[in-house]
Design a protein around this motif. Sequence first.
Motif, short mmCIF file in Angstrom:
data_model
loop_
_atom_site.label_atom_id
_atom_site.label_comp_id
_atom_site.label_asym_id
_atom_site.label_seq_id
_atom_site.Cartn_x
_atom_site.Cartn_y
_atom_site.Cartn_z
N GLU A 362 0.96 -1.15 -0.04
CA GLU A 362 0.13 0.04 -0.13
C GLU A 362 0.89 1.18 -0.06
OE1 GLU A 362 -2.57 -0.47 3.32
OE2 GLU A 362 -3.61 -2.24 2.36
N SER A 363 2.24 1.22 0.09
CA SER A 363 2.92 2.55 0.22
C SER A 363 2.97 3.15 -1.09
CB SER A 363 4.23 1.99 0.55
OG SER A 363 4.42 1.47 1.85
N GLU A 364 3.28 4.42 -1.16
CA GLU A 364 3.22 5.28 -2.26
C GLU A 364 4.53 5.02 -3.43
OE1 GLU A 364 3.22 10.03 -3.58
OE2 GLU A 364 3.02 9.32 -1.65
N THR A 365 5.60 4.53 -2.65
CA THR A 365 6.71 3.84 -3.49
C THR A 365 7.51 3.02 -2.64
OG1 THR A 365 8.74 4.68 -4.49
CG2 THR A 365 7.89 6.06 -2.59
N TYR A 366 7.91 1.92 -3.18
CA TYR A 366 8.41 0.71 -2.34
C TYR A 366 9.25 -0.14 -3.36
CZ TYR A 366 4.50 -1.82 -4.26
OH TYR A 366 3.70 -2.33 -5.24
N ASN A 367 9.80 -1.27 -2.68
CA ASN A 367 10.28 -2.27 -3.67
C ASN A 367 9.82 -3.61 -2.79
OD1 ASN A 367 11.79 -3.84 -5.29
ND2 ASN A 367 13.49 -3.52 -4.43
N ALA A 368 9.36 -4.57 -3.80
CA ALA A 368 9.15 -5.97 -3.16
C ALA A 368 9.56 -6.93 -4.33
CB ALA A 368 7.51 -5.86 -3.28
N LYS A 389 12.01 4.77 3.60
CA LYS A 389 12.13 5.00 4.92
C LYS A 389 11.78 3.74 5.75
CE LYS A 389 7.28 6.34 6.16
NZ LYS A 389 6.39 7.06 6.61
N THR A 390 11.41 2.60 4.92
CA THR A 390 11.05 1.61 5.62
C THR A 390 12.15 0.36 5.53
OG1 THR A 390 8.73 1.60 5.16
CG2 THR A 390 9.26 -0.67 5.75
N TYR A 421 10.26 10.45 9.25
CA TYR A 421 10.51 10.58 7.60
C TYR A 421 9.45 10.76 6.71
CZ TYR A 421 15.29 9.63 9.58
OH TYR A 421 16.42 9.71 10.13
N ILE A 422 9.29 11.43 5.60
CA ILE A 422 8.22 11.37 4.69
C ILE A 422 9.12 10.85 3.51
CG2 ILE A 422 6.99 12.78 2.94
CD1 ILE A 422 6.63 14.51 5.37
N GLU A 423 8.20 9.78 2.74
CA GLU A 423 8.52 9.45 1.18
C GLU A 423 7.42 9.64 0.46
OE1 GLU A 423 9.22 5.18 1.81
OE2 GLU A 423 7.45 4.62 2.47
N GLU A 424 7.94 10.10 -0.75
CA GLU A 424 6.79 10.39 -1.61
C GLU A 424 7.10 10.20 -3.15
OE1 GLU A 424 5.56 14.49 -2.09
OE2 GLU A 424 7.49 15.35 -1.33
N ARG A 425 6.19 10.02 -4.13
CA ARG A 425 6.66 9.88 -5.65
C ARG A 425 5.96 11.10 -6.22
NH1 ARG A 425 5.34 4.95 -9.41
NH2 ARG A 425 3.19 5.23 -8.62
N GLY A 433 7.44 15.92 -23.14
CA GLY A 433 6.12 16.05 -22.62
C GLY A 433 5.77 14.82 -21.68
N VAL A 434 6.63 13.90 -21.77
CA VAL A 434 6.61 12.44 -20.88
C VAL A 434 6.95 12.61 -19.48
CG1 VAL A 434 7.59 10.32 -20.56
CG2 VAL A 434 7.33 11.05 -22.72
N GLN A 435 5.94 12.16 -18.39
CA GLN A 435 6.01 12.05 -16.91
C GLN A 435 6.98 11.31 -16.51
OE1 GLN A 435 3.99 14.59 -15.02
NE2 GLN A 435 4.00 15.14 -17.42
N VAL A 436 7.74 11.70 -15.98
CA VAL A 436 9.13 10.96 -15.51
C VAL A 436 8.89 10.94 -13.74
CG1 VAL A 436 11.58 10.84 -15.13
CG2 VAL A 436 10.48 11.74 -17.30
N PRO A 437 8.94 9.77 -13.06
CA PRO A 437 8.46 9.62 -11.86
C PRO A 437 10.06 9.98 -10.83
CG PRO A 437 8.72 7.35 -12.64
CD PRO A 437 8.69 8.25 -13.97
N MET A 438 9.69 10.31 -10.00
CA MET A 438 10.73 10.40 -9.07
C MET A 438 10.45 9.64 -7.28
SD MET A 438 12.84 14.29 -9.52
CE MET A 438 11.33 15.01 -9.97
#
Length: 687
Positions: A362-368, A389-390, A421-425, A433-438
């Motif tokens: 459910e996190s906004e940004t993570y690795n599984a 942050k996890t 801490y706050i983590e966000e994308r 014009g392409v949207q690039v995530p961070m």
Amino acid sequence: MNKDIRKAPLAAIKPHEITAHNHTRIDNYFWLNDREDQEVIDYLNAENAYYEAETAHTKAFQKDLFEEMKSRIKEDDSSVPYFYNGYYYITRFEKGKDYPIYSRKLGSLEADEEIMFDCNEMAEGHSYFHLRGINVTEDNQWAAFAVDTVSRREYVLHIKNLTTGEILPLSIEKTTGSSTWASDNKTLFYSRKDEVTLRADKIFKHKLGTAATEDVLVYYEEDETFDTHIYKEKSRKYLVIGNDSTLTSECRILEADNPDGEFRIFQTREREVEYTISHYGEYFYIMTNLDDADNFKLMKCPTDKTTFEHWEEVIAHREDVLLEGVDIFRDYLVISERSNGLPHLCIMPWNAPENAYYLPFESETYNAYTGINVDFDTEILRYGYQSLKTPSSIVDFNMRTQEKTVRKEQEVIGDFDKENYIEERIWATAKDGVQVPMSLIYKKDLQKDGNNPFLLYAYGSYGYSMEPYFSTTRLSLIDRGFVYAIAHVRGGEDMGRQWYEDGKLLTKWNTFDDFIACSEHVIAQGYTSPKHLYAEGGSAGGMLMGVIVNKRPDLYNGVIAQVPFVDVMTTMLDDTIPLTTGEYDEWGNPNEKEYYDYMLSYSPIDNVVAQQYPNMYISTGLHDSQVQYWEPAKWVAKLRVTKTNHNQLYLDTNMDAGHGGASGRFESLKEVAKEFAFMLDLEGINA
């Protein structure tokens, strides 16, 4: 600090002409391409001495940073044991020691420990040490393993009797470190490298009790753009020789209980068709991009009918979902996918595929990701989970009951609390014009007033996705006010296969423009400003650093380039340099004028101009086999005499290491401390 540029070493200028397509480039520092030349060594040592002198005032702080980062790490740590073929296998560390200890226990975790390899003892007397490729026979008596003491990724293969502890008087040199045993417990297959190019091009067969000179060449890969390797299927039924280039793959198979038989081709290679195979029951399961399935699909075929015409679809290609891998169990198929830039794990029962379900993240940004799952006859899936942050967790998940057990959560020593801490994308709009995530992390009391130091990292090549992983070392920056971010630029597969295709060959400029767009976005949003923004990348990501400082040096106060691939044209025109020919499908073949002109447009060293450059810390290793040390050395030499300001410019060469830097669990932290001190010093932070 004294910024008198006259103190910096200046490499001798010895013009060397390189001509291609009726175009001549002058390389004034080509002579640095000889690690046996004492003048070269003297120059590298002079650069090291200059770096040490100019940063002497930060040495105490570097030591403090090292101790701080080390203090967060549990020294007497161990892995979660995994069970395989009657034994529990464990990797552990002891307090005060740099290297792992590999051990096992028979049948129960309460059993006596058998130490297989104590790398601390084995590393004594070596400035660099790395052990890899531990591979145990099915009767549990013999272990093959490989050691590199130079850091050039050329491993010497050995065999140990796990019953007696004896290491056989056998040394097989120039291997990749990878090997696999046949089911007869006496036949070992392994891959070797070409002595000049270091390409893995041969598979050999060794019999216990014979000399290495008697080993039989089983397979030779003639195509210089391909590598080869060998492994045993999880089912233990088949040996597989895999042959791969950037865009094409091919497999050969042989029953593991018939090691003296002939390998047969699974499906003959076809240009731009990739496939990998997994055995289960009467079928092979094939992950492939056949028929323009850019995001890959899953197919199957009978074990005795393996060519294209016998492949049947199991999971269809999906435009918005990248199929990244499968884990096969007796009763379940586990599917690793990526959509909208995030990984997902799907569990599918073989006997009821309609009851497939996804693990909830459910996190906004993570690795599984799936972990070590070597047991075929189990209903337990081991997977890993972490975020910026996890801390990393290892979880055992019962695929039948859907119950999960956290086997281990990474322990952070000290007063760490992820709620601080706050983590966000966030998303930047690229040039086209392409949207690039961070993916970002920062302390929760951060003010977006443009005054925050900000480190932006990216890689962006070979289809490698940059996961938002947890790092204890990174806390030393974030706790001092830094924002840390990963830019998921094109050239990786973060947003699917097309994301990779749109950042390679004749679209490579997208990678660089994406990073610049991300930099501009975080400035516009008030996270930071050009006088507080830092950029970092290594290897191909170091090339990215070289491009952005040429094109937009005004955006950054400092840049860190680790083992950077910056002399693109000279390297790619020289097919004797390790790994060059295998790179043609990634960058292009400069022997073709279209690619030559395009690569020349961004090759960092060829585009250095008289302008103001950011402060720069550049690191390399004398024995690097991936990106030769002379690339960053030549780059720094040219920058020294071309740039128009007196900002810091450092070349730091590890004279004992290669592409991965220092060996040892804690020694590498000293290299991180150098990088952090470089940025923190520029920010006026010295404690």
